[in-house]
Design an enzyme around this catalytic site. Structure first.
Site, PDB file in Angstrom:
ATOM      1  N   LYS A 171      67.119  86.937   6.214  1.00 19.43           N
ATOM      2  CA  LYS A 171      67.770  87.010   7.790  1.00 19.43           C
ATOM      3  C   LYS A 171      68.661  85.521   7.936  1.00 19.43           C
ATOM      4  O   LYS A 171      68.295  84.544   8.073  1.00 19.43           O
ATOM      5  CB  LYS A 171      66.473  86.907   8.562  1.00 19.43           C
ATOM      6  N   GLY A 224      66.288  75.198   9.162  1.00 20.22           N
ATOM      7  CA  GLY A 224      66.608  75.261  10.589  1.00 20.22           C
ATOM      8  C   GLY A 224      66.033  73.995  11.496  1.00 20.22           C
ATOM      9  O   GLY A 224      65.742  73.079  10.805  1.00 20.22           O
ATOM     10  N   SER A 225      65.859  74.341  12.689  1.00 14.21           N
ATOM     11  CA  SER A 225      65.169  73.174  13.400  1.00 14.21           C
ATOM     12  C   SER A 225      63.746  73.046  13.103  1.00 14.21           C
ATOM     13  O   SER A 225      63.237  73.716  12.496  1.00 14.21           O
ATOM     14  CB  SER A 225      65.550  73.814  15.046  1.00 14.21           C
ATOM     15  N   GLY A 229      60.887  75.576  12.540  1.00 12.65           N
ATOM     16  CA  GLY A 229      59.950  75.353  11.403  1.00 12.65           C
ATOM     17  C   GLY A 229      58.593  75.279  11.478  1.00 12.65           C
ATOM     18  O   GLY A 229      57.820  75.878  10.908  1.00 12.65           O
ATOM     19  N   GLU A 246      63.098  73.184   5.421  1.00 14.09           N
ATOM     20  CA  GLU A 246      63.877  72.054   5.613  1.00 14.09           C
ATOM     21  C   GLU A 246      64.503  72.071   7.073  1.00 14.09           C
ATOM     22  O   GLU A 246      64.927  72.949   7.555  1.00 14.09           O
ATOM     23  CB  GLU A 246      64.951  72.263   4.647  1.00 14.09           C
ATOM     24  N   CYS A 280      72.623  68.501   8.380  1.00 17.75           N
ATOM     25  CA  CYS A 280      71.287  67.755   8.546  1.00 17.75           C
ATOM     26  C   CYS A 280      71.347  66.435   7.988  1.00 17.75           C
ATOM     27  O   CYS A 280      70.477  65.631   8.304  1.00 17.75           O
ATOM     28  CB  CYS A 280      70.153  69.019   7.868  1.00 17.75           C
ATOM     29  N   GLN A 327      75.900  74.458  21.590  1.00 17.29           N
ATOM     30  CA  GLN A 327      75.606  73.273  20.849  1.00 17.29           C
ATOM     31  C   GLN A 327      76.529  72.255  21.407  1.00 17.29           C
ATOM     32  O   GLN A 327      76.265  70.848  21.615  1.00 17.29           O
ATOM     33  CB  GLN A 327      76.097  73.452  19.607  1.00 17.29           C
ATOM     34  N   GLU A 379      67.678  64.367  17.135  1.00 20.91           N
ATOM     35  CA  GLU A 379      68.661  64.991  16.323  1.00 20.91           C
ATOM     36  C   GLU A 379      69.838  65.533  17.242  1.00 20.91           C
ATOM     37  O   GLU A 379      69.161  66.307  18.230  1.00 20.91           O
ATOM     38  CB  GLU A 379      68.178  65.861  15.283  1.00 20.91           C
TER      39      GLU A 379
HETATM   40  P1  NAD Z   1      67.350  77.422  14.492  1.00 20.25           P
HETATM   41  O1  NAD Z   1      65.996  76.832  14.155  1.00 20.25           O
HETATM   42  O2  NAD Z   1      67.687  77.721  15.713  1.00 20.25           O
HETATM   43  O3  NAD Z   1      67.548  78.860  13.699  1.00 20.25           O
HETATM   44  C1  NAD Z   1      67.321  78.868  12.098  1.00 20.25           C
HETATM   45  C2  NAD Z   1      67.087  80.202  11.717  1.00 20.25           C
HETATM   46  O4  NAD Z   1      65.673  80.475  12.309  1.00 20.25           O
HETATM   47  C3  NAD Z   1      67.988  81.048  12.425  1.00 20.25           C
HETATM   48  O5  NAD Z   1      68.229  82.101  11.349  1.00 20.25           O
HETATM   49  C4  NAD Z   1      67.187  81.826  13.372  1.00 20.25           C
HETATM   50  O6  NAD Z   1      67.667  82.959  13.943  1.00 20.25           O
HETATM   51  C5  NAD Z   1      65.739  81.645  13.111  1.00 20.25           C
HETATM   52  N1  NAD Z   1      64.930  81.899  14.110  1.00 20.25           N
HETATM   53  C6  NAD Z   1      64.890  81.289  15.660  1.00 20.25           C
HETATM   54  N2  NAD Z   1      63.812  81.768  15.941  1.00 20.25           N
HETATM   55  C7  NAD Z   1      62.865  82.174  15.334  1.00 20.25           C
HETATM   56  C8  NAD Z   1      61.418  82.758  15.268  1.00 20.25           C
HETATM   57  N3  NAD Z   1      60.917  82.984  16.227  1.00 20.25           N
HETATM   58  N4  NAD Z   1      61.031  83.295  13.891  1.00 20.25           N
HETATM   59  C9  NAD Z   1      61.710  83.168  12.852  1.00 20.25           C
HETATM   60  N5  NAD Z   1      62.863  82.846  12.753  1.00 20.25           N
HETATM   61  C10 NAD Z   1      63.621  82.359  13.793  1.00 20.25           C
HETATM   62  O7  NAD Z   1      68.154  76.179  13.734  1.00 20.25           O
HETATM   63  P2  NAD Z   1      69.826  76.358  13.890  1.00 20.25           P
HETATM   64  O8  NAD Z   1      70.228  75.872  15.007  1.00 20.25           O
HETATM   65  O9  NAD Z   1      70.375  77.698  13.119  1.00 20.25           O
HETATM   66  O10 NAD Z   1      70.323  75.254  12.684  1.00 20.25           O
HETATM   67  C11 NAD Z   1      70.197  73.835  13.179  1.00 20.25           C
HETATM   68  C12 NAD Z   1      69.015  72.970  12.455  1.00 20.25           C
HETATM   69  O11 NAD Z   1      68.840  73.158  11.078  1.00 20.25           O
HETATM   70  C13 NAD Z   1      69.199  71.622  12.698  1.00 20.25           C
HETATM   71  O12 NAD Z   1      67.894  71.110  13.318  1.00 20.25           O
HETATM   72  C14 NAD Z   1      69.522  71.037  11.374  1.00 20.25           C
HETATM   73  O13 NAD Z   1      68.956  69.859  11.080  1.00 20.25           O
HETATM   74  C15 NAD Z   1      68.675  72.078  10.684  1.00 20.25           C
HETATM   75  N6  NAD Z   1      69.163  72.082   9.265  1.00 20.25           N
HETATM   76  C16 NAD Z   1      68.297  71.520   8.241  1.00 20.25           C
HETATM   77  C17 NAD Z   1      68.799  71.403   6.837  1.00 20.25           C
HETATM   78  C18 NAD Z   1      67.982  70.616   5.822  1.00 20.25           C
HETATM   79  O14 NAD Z   1      68.003  71.000   4.612  1.00 20.25           O
HETATM   80  N7  NAD Z   1      66.954  69.753   6.266  1.00 20.25           N
HETATM   81  C19 NAD Z   1      69.868  71.794   6.606  1.00 20.25           C
HETATM   82  C20 NAD Z   1      70.795  72.605   7.516  1.00 20.25           C
HETATM   83  C21 NAD Z   1      70.448  72.446   8.794  1.00 20.25           C
END
Ligand code: NAD
Length: 477
Positions: A171, A224-225, A229, A246, A280, A327, A379
């Site tokens: 996804k 993701g965030s 997470g 991550e 990130c 954003q 962040e």
């Molecule tokens: P996000 O958490 O909003 O979304 C990430 C993913 O999770 C998306 O595919 C989203 O659709 C999905 N998601 C959202 N709600 C969900 C739920 N209830 N259940 C399951 N999945 C769900 O993050 P984002 O805004 O897409 O990305 C930005 C974040 O990602 C930043 O915090 C950044 O630091 C982090 N990031 C971390 C790394 C790393 O390796 N540490 C790398 C890239 C980005």
């Protein structure tokens, strides 16, 4: 307009679609992409479960050939896929092509790893008994990815999942379905059996949540965030599921009095502002010792003046637009918060207009910031960085480590003593000396500590830890 559909059990499906908008030019629709339902997601999980027994026993040569083919096609189409990436995410064309090349290299790497699968044979502590230690595929893996690396992150999760014999429900982030669709199409045509890799594009609250609620996913690898997470973690405990998370970062870049000023400015500008600060591993805390502080701020300001913010596909653009309106609002809100907290806006921070309507923000550099301000602790995920003045190396290290995160940590210095001490004492998964905090190799482990990561490392041979389960077998001779 054609709808780019989901791939479920080897069939392209889905009539509900959403527009993928170009952040450099919001009038441009990059494509129409399917938005899957909870039922689609359940079907995809069922298909992956049904495909697992055969794929988990597939020959390593078959896996090698498919992964290699995918890597080769991505490389052959790097300019076209890079342009798609730049159009949907907004990073500059050279950055986007670089990321596409990296995705290809990741598939090539895991094509090789498929042929290097091995176990251990060791003597037992008891006589006449042999012990074998092997790695087996984990099962059905859920892959959930963010928007900021639309091709590299999917690649570094899908390639090892398939290499080690797992089946997948993938996804991608809602904002960037294009590159994900392209790599799934490439892998599908490369010969993956039906159901081994399923793509369900759509909302996190629908598709993602259905994945979290499923008892049939043996593992979820998530980037993701922090907030999402944590949801992945809580739901996974209930299902006794393996996870790899991550998440965010608030990465420090320390600049010492003895640093080469050019090296420091290049590393800091890259860390903080390239890819529009949406990495990130971006550094948003520039921790600078007193003796070099004023020279560094002056040189950084000059450097920022020389960077062009414009359409991602335009030649000469150094920084593309912010990914979307939401954003952009977050970035602007934090700039206001920084002002109210008493930091001084030394450069940028204002909205700018260009030939096309897009989310253009002049990179913002704060000075006179403290490490306790919200702009130093939370962040932001945009082109906003703060300079924090410190007395000496010891204070710089303490400030660098004083954060809930621990992904990447950088230092600019010509002192071997300080570089060595920093490498040992930085509380981060990755440490950079005289290099930007962002920009890593594809064949070595990637990941962080503290609030940034949870579970075992991604990439390189360390990926096997998450994507396999260890078995110890005893045989009486
Ligand atoms: P996000 O958490 O909003 O979304 C990430 C993913 O999770 C998306 O595919 C989203 O659709 C999905 N998601 C959202 N709600 C969900 C739920 N209830 N259940 C399951 N999945 C769900 O993050 P984002 O805004 O897409 O990305 C930005 C974040 O990602 C930043 O915090 C950044 O630091 C982090 N990031 C971390 C790394 C790393 O390796 N540490 C790398 C890239 C980005």
């Amino acid at each position: 307009m054609t709808i780019y559909q989901n791939l479920i059990a080897g069939e392209w499906t889905g009539a509900d679609a959403v527009e993928n908008i170009n952040p450099s030019d919001t009038k441009e629709v990059v494509g129409l992409y399917a938005s899957g339902s909870a039922a689609d997601t359940k079907n995809a999980i069922a298909a992956a479960k049904a495909a697992f027994p055969a794929w988990s026993r597939s020959g390593i040569w078959e896996r090698h050939v498919i992964l290699k083919k995918a890597g080769d096609e991505i490389m052959a189409r790097k300019d076209e896929l890079g342009a798609l990436l730049a159009r949907e995410e907004g990073k500059t064309l050279p950055e986007a092509i670089g990321e596409t090349i990296r995705a290809s290299q990741i598939f090539e790497f895991f094509a090789g790893e498929a042929l290097r699968l091995a176990g251990e044979v060791v003597p037992s502590v008891r006589p006449n008994i042999g012990v074998e230690i092997t790695r087996e595929p984990l099962g059905v893996i859920g892959i959930i990815t963010p928007w900021n690396f639309p091709i590299a992150i999917p690649a570094w999760k899908i390639a090892p999942a398939l290499c080690y014999g797992n089946t997948v429900v993938f996804k991608p982030a809602e904002l960037v379905p294009g590159c994900s669709w392209a790599i799934v199409d490439i892998l599908n045509r490369a010969g993956l059996p039906k159901g081994v890799l399923n793509l369900v594009m759509g909302k996190g609250s629908v598709v993602g949540q259905t994945m979290l609620d499923s008892p049939d996913l043996a593992g979820i690898t998530f980037t993701g965030s922090v907030g999402t997470g944590k949801r992945v973690a809580v739901s996974s405990i209930e299902h006794n599921r393996k996870i790899q998370l991550e998440m965010g970062g608030k990465n420090p870049m320390v600049i010492l009095d003895d640093a080469d000023l050019n090296v420091a400015v290049e590393a800091a500008a890259n860390s903080a502002f390239f890819s529009t600060g949406q990495r990130c591993t971006a550094s948003s805390r520039l921790i600078v010792t007193e003796g070099i502080h004023d020279r560094f701020v002056a040189a950084m300001t000059e450097k920022l003046k020389s960077l062009n913010v414009d359409h991602a596909l335009k030649t000469g653009t150094h920084i593309g637009p912010v990914v979307d309106e939401r954003q952009l609002k977050t970035d602007i809100d934090y700039i206001e918060i920084g002002r109210q907290e008493g930091a001084k806006l030394a450069f940028g921070g204002e909205l700018i207009s260009r030939d096309t309507p897009g989310f253009y923000l002049q990179p913002a550099l704060f000075t006179e910031a403290t490490n306790q301000m919200r702009i130093s602790r939370e962040e932001i995920f945009g082109p906003v960085a703060s300079v924090i003045r410190v007395k000496d190396y010891d204070e710089a290290l303490a400030v660098a480590n004083d954060t809930p995160f621990g992904l990447s940590s950088g230092i600019a210095t010509t002192s071997l003593k300080h570089a060595t001490h920093f490498k040992r004492n930085a509380e981060a998964g990755m440490v950079m000396v005289n290099l930007p905090t962002a920009g890593v190799d594809f064949h070595v482990p990637f990941g962080g500590r503290k609030g940034s990561s949870y579970g075992s490392r991604e990439q390189g041979k360390y990926a096997a830890e998450f994507f396999t389960v260890v078995k110890t077998a005893y045989t009486l001779a």
